[in-house]
Write a protein that holds these residues in place. Sequence first.
Motif, PDB file in Angstrom:
ATOM      1  N   CYS A  97       1.041  -1.191   0.181  1.00  0.00           N
ATOM      2  CA  CYS A  97       0.104   0.107   0.129  1.00  0.00           C
ATOM      3  C   CYS A  97       0.750   1.108   0.124  1.00  0.00           C
ATOM      4  O   CYS A  97       2.031   1.143   0.083  1.00  0.00           O
ATOM      5  CB  CYS A  97      -1.033   0.042   1.201  1.00  0.00           C
ATOM      6  N   VAL A 121      -7.848  -2.933  -0.465  1.00  0.00           N
ATOM      7  CA  VAL A 121      -7.837  -2.044   0.927  1.00  0.00           C
ATOM      8  C   VAL A 121      -6.917  -2.727   2.099  1.00  0.00           C
ATOM      9  O   VAL A 121      -6.973  -3.825   2.264  1.00  0.00           O
ATOM     10  CB  VAL A 121      -9.173  -1.982   1.446  1.00  0.00           C
ATOM     11  N   CYS A 122      -6.076  -1.798   2.427  1.00  0.00           N
ATOM     12  CA  CYS A 122      -5.109  -2.441   3.396  1.00  0.00           C
ATOM     13  C   CYS A 122      -5.513  -2.509   4.641  1.00  0.00           C
ATOM     14  O   CYS A 122      -6.207  -1.417   5.163  1.00  0.00           O
ATOM     15  CB  CYS A 122      -3.773  -1.428   3.285  1.00  0.00           C
ATOM     16  N   ARG A 123      -5.664  -3.641   5.470  1.00  0.00           N
ATOM     17  CA  ARG A 123      -6.136  -3.621   6.838  1.00  0.00           C
ATOM     18  C   ARG A 123      -5.610  -2.633   7.673  1.00  0.00           C
ATOM     19  O   ARG A 123      -6.073  -2.431   8.860  1.00  0.00           O
ATOM     20  CB  ARG A 123      -6.615  -5.155   7.100  1.00  0.00           C
ATOM     21  N   CYS A 125      -3.775  -0.187   7.492  1.00  0.00           N
ATOM     22  CA  CYS A 125      -4.026   1.246   7.293  1.00  0.00           C
ATOM     23  C   CYS A 125      -5.415   1.718   7.702  1.00  0.00           C
ATOM     24  O   CYS A 125      -5.854   2.765   8.236  1.00  0.00           O
ATOM     25  CB  CYS A 125      -3.701   1.901   5.877  1.00  0.00           C
ATOM     26  N   LEU A 126      -6.458   0.769   7.675  1.00  0.00           N
ATOM     27  CA  LEU A 126      -7.911   0.708   7.711  1.00  0.00           C
ATOM     28  C   LEU A 126      -8.111   0.919   9.320  1.00  0.00           C
ATOM     29  O   LEU A 126      -8.853   1.799   9.865  1.00  0.00           O
ATOM     30  CB  LEU A 126      -8.822  -0.111   7.133  1.00  0.00           C
ATOM     31  N   THR A 129      -6.945   4.218  10.591  1.00  0.00           N
ATOM     32  CA  THR A 129      -7.892   5.240  10.318  1.00  0.00           C
ATOM     33  C   THR A 129      -9.020   5.261  11.104  1.00  0.00           C
ATOM     34  O   THR A 129      -9.453   6.291  11.775  1.00  0.00           O
ATOM     35  CB  THR A 129      -8.153   5.182   8.920  1.00  0.00           C
ATOM     36  N   TRP A 130      -9.476   3.985  11.657  1.00  0.00           N
ATOM     37  CA  TRP A 130     -10.632   3.762  12.488  1.00  0.00           C
ATOM     38  C   TRP A 130     -10.230   4.288  13.699  1.00  0.00           C
ATOM     39  O   TRP A 130     -11.037   5.052  14.571  1.00  0.00           O
ATOM     40  CB  TRP A 130     -11.006   2.244  12.162  1.00  0.00           C
TER      41      TRP A 130
END
Length: 140
Positions: A97, A121-123, A125-126, A129-130
């Motif tokens: 990513c 989608v990179c988990r 990074c997600l 972000t969360w």
Amino acid sequence: QSFWDRVDKTDGCWRWMGSKIPKGYGQFSLPRPYRTSKRYSYLAHRLAFVELRGDIPDGLELDHLCSVRLCVNPDHLEPVTHQENVKRGWWAQRTHCKNGHEFSGDNFFWASYTSGSTRRVCRTCLAATWERYKKQRALR
């Protein structure tokens, strides 16, 4: 000048020598059906495929197996779903990513969007972000 006059067949790829759209695909203008005064631009590789192979099945698009966007050789074009075409594209060739996390194992998933696009989608990074989102909400 006809369609085929704009095609260079000197190697395996039949390169389109006419005009192209900003994304790098060839285009060719033809009169609109039932209207002789108006013209419409078609993607050159689609016209070549339809002329030499027949209609492109509904719901499918053409994948350039050679990865050359100006190629109109029907042997280099395969009708596939949009999702399959995206998985084969340059974005799918990336191994990490934008933050350097590897797209492997459980660290990514394919996300489909209402626009029809699909991407990984990179988990990691997600999750980050969360966490930032939850902290911001707690500060309110």
